[in-house]
Design a protein around this motif. Structure first.
Motif, PDB file in Angstrom:
ATOM      1  N   THR A  31      -1.711  -3.463   2.071  1.00  8.99           N
ATOM      2  CA  THR A  31      -1.402  -1.956   2.788  1.00  8.99           C
ATOM      3  C   THR A  31      -0.395  -1.347   2.425  1.00  8.99           C
ATOM      4  O   THR A  31      -0.109  -0.736   2.061  1.00  8.99           O
ATOM      5  CB  THR A  31      -1.417  -2.599   4.199  1.00  8.99           C
ATOM      6  N   VAL A  32       1.065  -1.866   1.774  1.00 11.17           N
ATOM      7  CA  VAL A  32       1.984  -1.620   1.181  1.00 11.17           C
ATOM      8  C   VAL A  32       1.749  -1.669  -0.383  1.00 11.17           C
ATOM      9  O   VAL A  32       2.004  -0.166  -0.585  1.00 11.17           O
ATOM     10  CB  VAL A  32       3.740  -2.868   1.469  1.00 11.17           C
ATOM     11  N   ILE A  33       1.465  -2.243  -0.580  1.00 13.45           N
ATOM     12  CA  ILE A  33       1.049  -1.698  -2.388  1.00 13.45           C
ATOM     13  C   ILE A  33      -0.086  -0.257  -2.219  1.00 13.45           C
ATOM     14  O   ILE A  33      -0.102   0.087  -3.296  1.00 13.45           O
ATOM     15  CB  ILE A  33       0.125  -3.222  -2.781  1.00 13.45           C
ATOM     16  N   GLU A  34      -0.766  -0.399  -1.635  1.00 16.45           N
ATOM     17  CA  GLU A  34      -1.722   1.045  -1.731  1.00 16.45           C
ATOM     18  C   GLU A  34      -0.721   2.106  -0.795  1.00 16.45           C
ATOM     19  O   GLU A  34      -0.999   2.919  -1.711  1.00 16.45           O
ATOM     20  CB  GLU A  34      -3.027   0.172  -0.456  1.00 16.45           C
ATOM     21  N   ALA A  35      -0.100   1.644   0.058  1.00 18.50           N
ATOM     22  CA  ALA A  35       0.788   2.904   0.138  1.00 18.50           C
ATOM     23  C   ALA A  35       1.452   3.601  -0.326  1.00 18.50           C
ATOM     24  O   ALA A  35       2.107   4.929  -0.880  1.00 18.50           O
ATOM     25  CB  ALA A  35       1.359   3.118   1.338  1.00 18.50           C
ATOM     26  N   ILE A  36       2.415   2.528  -1.970  1.00 21.48           N
ATOM     27  CA  ILE A  36       2.547   3.260  -3.014  1.00 21.48           C
ATOM     28  C   ILE A  36       2.428   3.447  -3.710  1.00 21.48           C
ATOM     29  O   ILE A  36       2.842   4.544  -4.396  1.00 21.48           O
ATOM     30  CB  ILE A  36       4.245   1.148  -3.342  1.00 21.48           C
ATOM     31  N   GLY A  37       1.081   3.199  -4.664  1.00 19.46           N
ATOM     32  CA  GLY A  37       0.410   3.551  -5.085  1.00 19.46           C
ATOM     33  C   GLY A  37       0.702   3.566  -6.687  1.00 19.46           C
ATOM     34  O   GLY A  37       2.059   2.489  -6.785  1.00 19.46           O
ATOM     35  N   THR A  38       1.160   4.947  -6.510  1.00 20.95           N
ATOM     36  CA  THR A  38       1.316   5.313  -8.495  1.00 20.95           C
ATOM     37  C   THR A  38       2.626   5.614  -8.063  1.00 20.95           C
ATOM     38  O   THR A  38       3.357   6.386  -9.513  1.00 20.95           O
ATOM     39  CB  THR A  38       0.385   5.502  -9.170  1.00 20.95           C
ATOM     40  N   THR A  88       5.750  -2.351 -10.213  1.00 23.33           N
ATOM     41  CA  THR A  88       5.605  -2.260 -11.532  1.00 23.33           C
ATOM     42  C   THR A  88       4.897  -2.148 -12.216  1.00 23.33           C
ATOM     43  O   THR A  88       3.214  -1.762 -11.434  1.00 23.33           O
ATOM     44  CB  THR A  88       6.723  -3.805 -11.367  1.00 23.33           C
ATOM     45  N   ALA A  89       4.239  -2.916 -13.732  1.00 20.10           N
ATOM     46  CA  ALA A  89       3.192  -2.959 -14.039  1.00 20.10           C
ATOM     47  C   ALA A  89       2.522  -4.096 -13.893  1.00 20.10           C
ATOM     48  O   ALA A  89       1.212  -3.294 -13.722  1.00 20.10           O
ATOM     49  CB  ALA A  89       4.432  -3.114 -15.782  1.00 20.10           C
ATOM     50  N   ALA A  90       3.183  -4.603 -13.575  1.00 23.03           N
ATOM     51  CA  ALA A  90       2.538  -5.584 -13.116  1.00 23.03           C
ATOM     52  C   ALA A  90       1.668  -5.539 -11.436  1.00 23.03           C
ATOM     53  O   ALA A  90       0.284  -5.541 -11.160  1.00 23.03           O
ATOM     54  CB  ALA A  90       3.090  -7.339 -13.027  1.00 23.03           C
ATOM     55  N   GLY A  91       2.022  -4.740 -10.754  1.00 22.95           N
ATOM     56  CA  GLY A  91       1.698  -4.027  -9.283  1.00 22.95           C
ATOM     57  C   GLY A  91       0.934  -3.288  -9.674  1.00 22.95           C
ATOM     58  O   GLY A  91      -0.213  -3.380  -8.510  1.00 22.95           O
ATOM     59  N   ILE A  92       1.147  -2.262 -10.768  1.00 23.25           N
ATOM     60  CA  ILE A  92       0.036  -1.452 -10.752  1.00 23.25           C
ATOM     61  C   ILE A  92      -1.880  -1.324 -11.105  1.00 23.25           C
ATOM     62  O   ILE A  92      -2.428  -1.141 -11.185  1.00 23.25           O
ATOM     63  CB  ILE A  92       0.863  -0.212 -12.263  1.00 23.25           C
ATOM     64  N   ASP A  93      -1.199  -2.730 -12.384  1.00 21.15           N
ATOM     65  CA  ASP A  93      -2.476  -3.746 -13.190  1.00 21.15           C
ATOM     66  C   ASP A  93      -3.240  -4.197 -11.473  1.00 21.15           C
ATOM     67  O   ASP A  93      -4.249  -4.031 -11.219  1.00 21.15           O
ATOM     68  CB  ASP A  93      -1.850  -4.914 -13.693  1.00 21.15           C
ATOM     69  N   LEU A  94      -2.381  -4.635 -10.398  1.00 17.69           N
ATOM     70  CA  LEU A  94      -2.950  -5.747  -9.119  1.00 17.69           C
ATOM     71  C   LEU A  94      -3.684  -4.626  -8.059  1.00 17.69           C
ATOM     72  O   LEU A  94      -4.822  -5.142  -7.611  1.00 17.69           O
ATOM     73  CB  LEU A  94      -1.381  -6.101  -8.459  1.00 17.69           C
ATOM     74  N   LEU A  95      -2.554  -3.383  -8.278  1.00 15.41           N
ATOM     75  CA  LEU A  95      -3.462  -2.719  -8.010  1.00 15.41           C
ATOM     76  C   LEU A  95      -4.927  -2.257  -7.841  1.00 15.41           C
ATOM     77  O   LEU A  95      -6.116  -2.034  -7.449  1.00 15.41           O
ATOM     78  CB  LEU A  95      -2.758  -1.112  -7.152  1.00 15.41           C
ATOM     79  N   THR A  96      -5.267  -1.650  -9.275  1.00 13.85           N
ATOM     80  CA  THR A  96      -5.917  -1.625 -10.167  1.00 13.85           C
ATOM     81  C   THR A  96      -8.008  -3.134  -9.891  1.00 13.85           C
ATOM     82  O   THR A  96      -8.864  -2.988  -9.382  1.00 13.85           O
ATOM     83  CB  THR A  96      -6.019  -2.056 -11.629  1.00 13.85           C
ATOM     84  N   THR A  97      -7.150  -4.273  -9.945  1.00 13.88           N
ATOM     85  CA  THR A  97      -7.143  -5.292  -9.589  1.00 13.88           C
ATOM     86  C   THR A  97      -7.704  -5.058  -7.885  1.00 13.88           C
ATOM     87  O   THR A  97      -9.626  -5.391  -7.844  1.00 13.88           O
ATOM     88  CB  THR A  97      -6.404  -6.573  -9.468  1.00 13.88           C
ATOM     89  N   HIS A  99      -9.048  -2.348  -5.914  1.00 15.24           N
ATOM     90  CA  HIS A  99      -9.654  -2.134  -6.115  1.00 15.24           C
ATOM     91  C   HIS A  99     -10.990  -2.165  -6.230  1.00 15.24           C
ATOM     92  O   HIS A  99     -11.858  -1.863  -5.841  1.00 15.24           O
ATOM     93  CB  HIS A  99      -9.165  -0.039  -7.251  1.00 15.24           C
ATOM     94  N   GLU A 100     -10.655  -2.542  -8.251  1.00 11.20           N
ATOM     95  CA  GLU A 100     -12.098  -4.038  -8.349  1.00 11.20           C
ATOM     96  C   GLU A 100     -12.402  -3.978  -7.343  1.00 11.20           C
ATOM     97  O   GLU A 100     -14.312  -4.295  -7.358  1.00 11.20           O
ATOM     98  CB  GLU A 100     -11.217  -4.238  -9.632  1.00 11.20           C
ATOM     99  N   LEU A 101     -11.468  -5.460  -6.384  1.00  9.62           N
ATOM    100  CA  LEU A 101     -12.448  -6.556  -5.427  1.00  9.62           C
ATOM    101  C   LEU A 101     -12.708  -5.564  -4.402  1.00  9.62           C
ATOM    102  O   LEU A 101     -13.895  -5.264  -3.891  1.00  9.62           O
ATOM    103  CB  LEU A 101     -11.244  -7.411  -5.195  1.00  9.62           C
ATOM    104  N   CYS A 102     -12.144  -4.289  -3.889  1.00  9.44           N
ATOM    105  CA  CYS A 102     -13.366  -3.526  -2.967  1.00  9.44           C
ATOM    106  C   CYS A 102     -14.374  -3.300  -3.406  1.00  9.44           C
ATOM    107  O   CYS A 102     -15.110  -2.892  -2.625  1.00  9.44           O
ATOM    108  CB  CYS A 102     -12.156  -2.178  -2.372  1.00  9.44           C
ATOM    109  N   GLY A 103     -14.862  -2.180  -4.633  1.00  9.57           N
ATOM    110  CA  GLY A 103     -15.774  -1.966  -4.696  1.00  9.57           C
ATOM    111  C   GLY A 103     -16.957  -3.235  -5.235  1.00  9.57           C
ATOM    112  O   GLY A 103     -17.970  -2.849  -4.870  1.00  9.57           O
ATOM    113  N   TRP A 104     -16.508  -4.225  -5.586  1.00  8.89           N
ATOM    114  CA  TRP A 104     -17.425  -5.252  -5.393  1.00  8.89           C
ATOM    115  C   TRP A 104     -17.590  -5.458  -3.986  1.00  8.89           C
ATOM    116  O   TRP A 104     -18.622  -5.565  -4.144  1.00  8.89           O
ATOM    117  CB  TRP A 104     -17.006  -6.541  -6.300  1.00  8.89           C
ATOM    118  N   SER A 105     -17.121  -5.696  -2.990  1.00  8.06           N
ATOM    119  CA  SER A 105     -17.184  -5.857  -1.684  1.00  8.06           C
ATOM    120  C   SER A 105     -18.374  -5.022  -1.162  1.00  8.06           C
ATOM    121  O   SER A 105     -19.512  -5.150  -0.489  1.00  8.06           O
ATOM    122  CB  SER A 105     -16.173  -6.021  -0.696  1.00  8.06           C
ATOM    123  N   ARG A 106     -18.159  -4.021  -2.340  1.00  7.09           N
ATOM    124  CA  ARG A 106     -18.951  -2.597  -1.334  1.00  7.09           C
ATOM    125  C   ARG A 106     -20.516  -2.485  -2.308  1.00  7.09           C
ATOM    126  O   ARG A 106     -21.691  -2.469  -1.819  1.00  7.09           O
ATOM    127  CB  ARG A 106     -18.176  -1.092  -1.477  1.00  7.09           C
TER     128      ARG A 106
END
Length: 122
Positions: A31-38, A88-97, A99-106
């Motif tokens: 939730t915090v990662i999502e709140a920080i975003g980009t 961080t760059a790793a955090g942004i990659d994680l956020l993308t991952t 989001h992809e996992l959420c898309g997979w679950s949908r």
């Protein structure tokens, strides 16, 4: 410079993955990662955007994410205290991952619900 063997690299990668998964499995991390975003976010701004989190838990969550290299903390060292947090760059990659996992679950929602029909949707 010493060359690290492939088996040592695999063991290091597994240890890092376990540590990151432990951090991400806490109640507030995603939730915090999502709140920080980009973009950069101030502490109070994050606290307002993450409904239900206490100041203490937000602080602990940010510290854990920072220790794992997912969040960067920038202290402006100004007369009025100001600290910004960003991914961080790793955090942004994680956020993308994530989001992809959420898309997979949908995409697979019906079969996932059918496999576990008693799961609480909350």
């Amino acid at each position: 410079m010493a060359v690290v063997s492939e088996s040592v690299r695999q063991a290091q990668a597994a240890a890092v993955a376990r540590r990151i998964f432990a951090t991400l499995s806490t109640k507030w991390a995603l939730t915090v990662i999502e709140a920080i975003g980009t973009r950069e976010r101030r502490f109070a701004e994050l606290h307002r955007s993450v409904e239900g989190i206490s100041y203490k838990m937000l602080t602990q969550t940010l510290r854990g994410l920072e220790a794992d290299g997912i969040v960067a903390r920038y202290d402006h060292h100004s007369a009025s205290p100001r600290v910004d947090y960003s991914l961080t760059a790793a955090g942004i990659d994680l956020l993308t991952t994530v989001h992809e996992l959420c898309g997979w679950s949908r995409t697979h929602l019906e079969s996932l619900l059918a496999a576990h029909p008693t799961a609480d949707p909350r």
